[in-house]
Scaffold this active site. Structure first.
Site, PDB file in Angstrom:
ATOM      1  CD  GLU A 244      -2.873   1.022   2.444  1.00  0.00           C
ATOM      2  OE1 GLU A 244      -3.927   1.658   2.391  1.00  0.00           O
ATOM      3  OE2 GLU A 244      -2.566   0.289   3.403  1.00  0.00           O
ATOM      4  CD  GLU A 369      -3.044   8.975  17.498  1.00  0.00           C
ATOM      5  OE1 GLU A 369      -3.248   8.413  16.401  1.00  0.00           O
ATOM      6  OE2 GLU A 369      -3.466  10.117  17.770  1.00  0.00           O
TER       7      GLU A 369
END
Length: 388
Positions: A244, A369
């Protein structure tokens, strides 16, 4: 072998000759946050590209591609973006599933699924995230059971981009009862046009619906539609995520540059460029864009060596944060006008749509995060985050 510059010239010439006539109207249409735009026309464009051999350029020739080198693939994506060509509707099949099947699929799977991707005849979506397994993908609860010569899939996926336009979904499901975390998962290829599958579009901040909830209620897929062995789904799924973040990132950077240059033009016209704080933020944005490019080149160098390292996580954090901040800068350049919709009921201009949709950049494809945890734990060797 065709040199990179010769290949680039060929790509540029073909795009210039073909983004005309009926396809002139698709220039600049589509892409993240704008997938609703001219979808049928963009699909027709995709199939026009396929007929000329311009889809899946990086795939091996024996798999239907052009066998383009890494440098040639970079040139293709850069030229495609520079031509303001439309957002690809077949991105997930071409850039994610196809390379995964080339690496992990059986000969029968490659023979069945790769040709329709090359021809843009079958569109794919990605069944990873769930309500309790978004960035924490290992918490997958969708389950699949073997039932004779088929798998039956039951569960829910969410934020599934273009599921409402797709024919198939590659689904990460738990196939070993009682397994936890990344153990006992499998990677299944599931048709969407069948009883037991319900796709529900999710309305975004932009007022459009490019992603969806997908519910599986004993949906079936043939036993042979498992990629890798049962229980190897985590390994295969992680490989897909690596694909990706491939060469198309440099095309993305060209698109970002166009957005910034257009915004600078607006700032000059409306006088906001006279504000020293705005000028400083524009300069920082330009510098950040150069860093995005260098990060992408470094990531591709690692990928060419067969080991994409922390560059992928570093690059994702950086470009996502940069693009979100560009949306915020755009609103400040627009001033009070940026708070008004162009018309009823919710007619947004390009800058408003950029501001709203870019809020998701730091969440999808691995939230900031989670990327920071990956860098801290796997690269820097810091103590693992406490998990329940």
């Amino acid at each position: 072998m065709t040199s990179v510059e010769e290949f680039r010239t060929e790509v540029r010439g073909w795009l210039r000759a073909n983004l005309t006539g009926e396809f002139a109207a698709v220039r600049g249409r589509g892409g993240p946050g704008r997938e609703h735009e001219a979808f049928a026309e963009r699909l027709a464009w995709e199939r026009h590209m396929a007929a000329a051999g311009w889809t899946c350029v990086g795939w091996p020739v024996e798999c239907g591609g052009r066998g383009a080198t890494l440098e040639q693939q970079v040139a293709f994506h850069e030229e495609y973006a520079l031509a303001d060509a439309p957002g690809r509707v077949n991105h997930i099949g071409e850039q994610l599933l196809g390379p995964t099947l080339i690496a992990f699929g059986t000969p029968a799977q490659r023979a069945r699924f790769l040709p329709p991707i090359v021809k843009a005849e079958e569109l794919w979506c990605q069944g990873y995230s769930e309500p309790d397994a978004g960035s924490d993908l290992a918490n997958v609860r969708t389950r699949a059971e073997r039932d004779g010569d088929a798998w039956t899939v039951t569960g829910q996926k969410i934020w599934t981009s273009l599921a409402h336009e797709s024919h198939w979904c590659f689904v990460v499901a738990r196939t070993e009862p009682g397994s936890v975390r990344h153990h006992g998962l499998s990677y299944l290829l599931v048709p969407l046009d069948q009883p037991g599958v319900e796709v529900r579009p999710i309305t975004q901040l932009t007022g459009t619906s490019e992603f969806n909830e997908v519910f599986f209620d004993r949906a079936r897929t043939p036993a042979g539609n498992i990629v890798g062995a049962p229980g190897e789904g985590w390994k295969v799924a992680m490989a897909t995520l690596g694909f990706e973040r491939g060469v198309s990132t440099l095309g993305q950077q060209v698109g970002f540059r166009r957005e910034l240059e257009t915004l600078i033009g607006l700032a000059r016209r409306n006088g906001s460029a006279d504000d020293p704080l705005i000028r400083d933020r524009i300069a920082r944005a330009w510098t950040g864009l150069e860093i995005i490019r260098f990060n992408a080149l470094r990531m591709l160098e690692g990928a060419a060596a067969g080991a994409p390292g922390p560059e992928a996580s570093i690059g994702k954090i950086y470009w996502a944060t940069w693009h979100r901040e560009l949306g915020e800068l755009a609103m400040d350049v627009c001033g009070a006008d940026g708070m008004l919709a162009a018309g009823e009921p919710y007619d947004l201009d390009d800058w408003q749509r950029l501001f709203l949709f870019s809020r998701s950049d730091t969440i999808y494809a691995g939230s900031n995060e989670i990327q920071r945890n990956i860098i801290a734990e796997r690269v820097l060797g810091l103590p693992r985050e406490v998990r329940p």
